[in-house]
Design a protein around this motif. Structure first.
Motif, PDB file in Angstrom:
ATOM      1  N   VAL A 107       0.823  -1.210   0.000  1.00  0.00           N
ATOM      2  CA  VAL A 107       0.000   0.000   0.000  1.00  0.00           C
ATOM      3  C   VAL A 107       0.857   1.260   0.000  1.00  0.00           C
ATOM      4  CG1 VAL A 107      -1.665   1.345   1.349  1.00  0.00           C
ATOM      5  CG2 VAL A 107      -1.995  -1.106   1.069  1.00  0.00           C
ATOM      6  N   ARG A 136      -4.120   2.223  -4.531  1.00  0.00           N
ATOM      7  CA  ARG A 136      -3.720   1.603  -3.259  1.00  0.00           C
ATOM      8  C   ARG A 136      -4.469   0.306  -2.997  1.00  0.00           C
ATOM      9  NH1 ARG A 136      -3.720   7.127  -0.952  1.00  0.00           N
ATOM     10  NH2 ARG A 136      -5.764   6.675  -0.073  1.00  0.00           N
ATOM     11  N   ALA A 159      -5.835  -1.724   2.089  1.00  0.00           N
ATOM     12  CA  ALA A 159      -5.967  -0.283   1.887  1.00  0.00           C
ATOM     13  C   ALA A 159      -6.887   0.330   2.938  1.00  0.00           C
ATOM     14  CB  ALA A 159      -6.505  -0.002   0.486  1.00  0.00           C
TER      15      ALA A 159
END
Length: 450
Positions: free
Chosen positions: A154, A162, A368
């Protein structure tokens, strides 16, 4: 007015391409390392369902032996938060990469150790005691692994990707399950009746090859750029506050929401990957090979579904995708066991595939979603605590609770109701979580003051 010369467009594009290549390399390394770790973890779960009861916990009651073996599987989950806390502490202080290398080494040692263990018939109670000890080692390793792998993917990712890049370590879960079950299926076929005596050891010993590959890949990636920036602000680790204390004091609700947001996807994962492997042959009459095949096919679907979920979550948000997963889980919770108990393979496969789509919608964007709840300085600790305690409440207890519910109620529908409850809990947690798709990860409220 700034006196710095502007960055030439060509240089900016070159820098962007270099960062993109590094992000892809890190995502791949996260996937490979996580797949190795989960191969080891799921191999233990499958073996607990298939052979450990008879070899390490022999009794006159097969159910008691099975519960004891599945209990050792749960022990690994109990150890995971400790691994996450310890790795989170040092990962937030000295770097994510070092913890990932150490966690992979620990998992390899523990898994190969299981393959070398004498059984109860050879050394008595020492055998199950050593098995539990090695299982604790596996739990510590996975607890240390997940947060670091998720953050590396991430924190290296482009801002608008992401969830997609963060889904890379999630793919290691079904990939590890596919590999573990393929190896088991091959060894079962190759060794026949000898599988219960010595054949079961082969998949554990093969882990050493996978660990070497994983170590080679992981050592070649760079440290997280966000961690490097945060560490530069306070070069001495002693200047940084205790990450766990900071999470508890300043971000408790983020940790609680993350914990419950993690419950349902991991729970459904272990229904498909572990529970049915024991329940299917003993209670319904499916063959062991049929169950292994169902798990492999479900895991293959999860790989594609998680990638797609991550991609969609970058477009419409993490919450919407996760709630779609919750809706599918509520539906399949009612239908799963009636269809599975029919004894019809295609019906069993259908509900396993639907459940796989539902859990993937939540599990793919999860790195994420969790990472965006905590500042860089405590992010490893925050996501590890959230995810690992969520796994105890959900995934770790599912095989044990499921087996106990069937024994107590005489019907598998009780397990479906249990899964329905966990799915609703996650839906509420996701609804209570703020959407973070547009957040700047480096600008999440900082807790870096000394």
């Amino acid at each position: 007015m700034s006196t710095e010369p502007p960055v030439p467009p060509t240089a900016a594009r070159t820098s962007s391409r270099t960062a993109g290549r590094e992000a892809g390399k890190v995502a791949f390394a996260s996937f490979v390392g996580t797949a190795v770790e989960w191969y080891d973890f799921f191999l233990y779960g499958a073996s607990a369902a298939l052979v450990f009861g008879a070899l390490f916990f022999p009794t006159d009651n097969a159910l008691v032996s099975q519960l004891a073996a599945l209990g050792t599987f749960t022990v690994g989950f109990v150890a995971r938060p400790l691994g996450g806390i310890v790795a989170g502490h040092f990962g937030d202080r000295i770097g994510r990469k070092r913890m990932l290398v150490l966690s992979l080494m620990l998992m390899g040692v523990a898994t190969v150790g299981v393959g070398l263990l004498p059984t109860y018939a050879a050394v008595g109670v020492a055998a199950p005691a050593l098995l539990v000890l090695l299982r604790v080692g596996q739990g510590l390793a996975v607890g240390a692994e997940w947060g670091g792998a998720a953050l590396m993917a991430v924190e290296h990712a482009p801002p608008n990707k992401r969830a997609l890049y963060g889904s890379a370590p999630q793919l290691g879960v079904p990939a590890g399950a596919i590999l573990a079950n393929l190896v088991l299926l091959t060894v079962v076929q190759a060794t026949g009746d000898a599988f219960m005596t010595w054949g079961w050891r082969i998949p554990f010993l093969l882990s050493v090859v996978l660990v070497v590959i994983g170590m080679f890949v992981r050592r070649r990636v760079t440290e997280s750029p966000l961690f490097t920036e945060a560490a530069a602000a306070h070069p001495e680790p002693a200047q940084r506050r205790n990450p766990l204390v900071t999470v508890v004091r300043e971000h408790p609700w983020a940790a609680v929401r993350g914990m419950f947001a993690s419950v349902a996807s991991t729970s459904w994962g272990y229904v498909i990957l572990v529970f049915i492997l024991s329940y299917g042959p003993t209670s319904v009459g499916y063959s062991r090979n049929t169950m292994l095949t169902l798990i492999i096919l479900s895991s293959l679907l999860q790989v594609g579904a998680m990638l797609y979920a991550g991609r969609v979550a970058d477009r419409i948000g993490r919450r919407k995708v996760a709630l779609i997963g919750s809706g599918l889980q509520v539906i399949v919770a009612v239908a799963f066991f009636p269809a599975f108990d029919s004894g019809t393979v295609w019906l069993a496969l259908t509900v396993c595939l639907i459940a796989s789509v539902g859990l993937s919608a939540q599990y793919g964007p999860l790195p994420a979603l969790l990472s965006e709840q905590f500042p860089t300085e405590v992010r490893y600790t925050g996501v590890s605590v959230s995810y690992m305690f969520g796994n105890i409440l959900g995934g770790g207890l599912v095989p044990l609770v499921g087996t106990a519910l069937v024994a107590a109620t005489g019907t598998s529908f009780s397990v479906g109701l249990y899964m329905l409850g966990l799915s609703l809990v996650t839906a509420v947690a996701v609804l209570a979580t703020r959407e973070t798709v547009d957040d700047d990860l480096s600008a999440v409220a900082s807790s870096s003051r000394p």
